[in-house]
Write a protein that holds these residues in place. Structure first.
Motif, short mmCIF file in Angstrom:
data_model
loop_
_atom_site.label_atom_id
_atom_site.label_comp_id
_atom_site.label_asym_id
_atom_site.label_seq_id
_atom_site.Cartn_x
_atom_site.Cartn_y
_atom_site.Cartn_z
N ARG A 60 -26.41 14.91 -0.17
CA ARG A 60 -26.43 13.75 -1.09
C ARG A 60 -25.62 12.59 -0.51
NH1 ARG A 60 -26.07 17.80 -5.04
NH2 ARG A 60 -23.82 17.56 -5.17
N ILE A 63 -27.63 10.96 2.21
CA ILE A 63 -28.70 10.13 1.64
C ILE A 63 -28.15 8.80 1.17
CG2 ILE A 63 -30.30 9.95 -0.32
CD1 ILE A 63 -30.61 13.08 -0.04
N GLU A 64 -27.02 8.83 0.49
CA GLU A 64 -26.40 7.59 -0.03
C GLU A 64 -26.04 6.62 1.09
OE1 GLU A 64 -26.06 6.49 -3.18
OE2 GLU A 64 -27.26 8.24 -3.70
N THR A 65 -25.61 7.12 2.21
CA THR A 65 -25.17 6.23 3.30
C THR A 65 -26.25 5.94 4.33
OG1 THR A 65 -24.27 8.11 4.53
CG2 THR A 65 -22.74 6.91 3.06
N HIS A 66 -27.42 6.56 4.17
CA HIS A 66 -28.52 6.36 5.13
C HIS A 66 -29.86 6.16 4.41
CE1 HIS A 66 -25.40 8.41 7.49
NE2 HIS A 66 -25.88 7.71 8.50
N ARG A 67 -29.86 5.38 3.37
CA ARG A 67 -31.07 5.16 2.56
C ARG A 67 -32.27 4.75 3.40
NH1 ARG A 67 -31.40 7.09 -2.45
NH2 ARG A 67 -29.50 6.81 -3.59
N THR A 68 -32.03 3.94 4.42
CA THR A 68 -33.15 3.42 5.21
C THR A 68 -33.78 4.48 6.11
OG1 THR A 68 -31.62 2.66 6.93
CG2 THR A 68 -32.24 1.06 5.21
N ASP A 72 -39.36 7.33 1.20
CA ASP A 72 -39.57 7.27 -0.25
C ASP A 72 -38.86 8.44 -0.92
OD1 ASP A 72 -41.18 9.48 0.35
OD2 ASP A 72 -43.04 8.32 0.27
N SER A 73 -39.04 8.58 -2.22
CA SER A 73 -38.36 9.65 -2.96
C SER A 73 -38.85 11.03 -2.54
CB SER A 73 -38.52 9.45 -4.46
OG SER A 73 -39.89 9.47 -4.81
N VAL A 76 -36.84 12.00 0.45
CA VAL A 76 -35.50 12.41 0.02
C VAL A 76 -35.55 13.84 -0.55
CG1 VAL A 76 -33.67 11.99 -1.67
CG2 VAL A 76 -34.67 10.07 -0.40
#
Length: 90
Positions: A60, A63-68, A72-73, A76
């Motif tokens: 998690r 994911i928060e620090t590497h959104r790019t 899409d969801s 994730v």
């Protein structure tokens, strides 16, 4: 998760590191105790649950620090449920 073997591998390694004496030679009694710990399903499951929680928290945070890095969801969701990776084991 789609597979549990990685979590249980890590859990067993943690239990081994905790139970093995810090020397090369072990007695039969020490081995018997070691196997007793590894065969105790409640001990192994409890450790595996700790491993799962740690890895999910780590994923998690990634994911928060590497959104790019995620399209899409669905991407994730796939990452969250992937098998345990070698770098996570070490």
């Amino acid at each position: 998760p789609s597979a549990m073997c990685g979590y249980f591998s890590i859990a067993n390694a943690i239990i081994l590191s905790r139970e093995l004496p810090p020397r090369w030679r072990v007695t039969r009694d020490e081995l018997r105790d070691l196997f007793g710990a590894l065969e105790n399903s409640s001990v192994v499951v409890k450790e595996a649950e700790r491993v799962m929680a740690f890895l999910q928290k780590s994923r998690r945070a990634y994911i928060e620090t590497h959104r790019t890095d995620f399209l899409d969801s669905a991407d994730v969701a796939h990452y969250k449920t992937d098998w345990v990776a070698n770098y996570e084991v070490s």
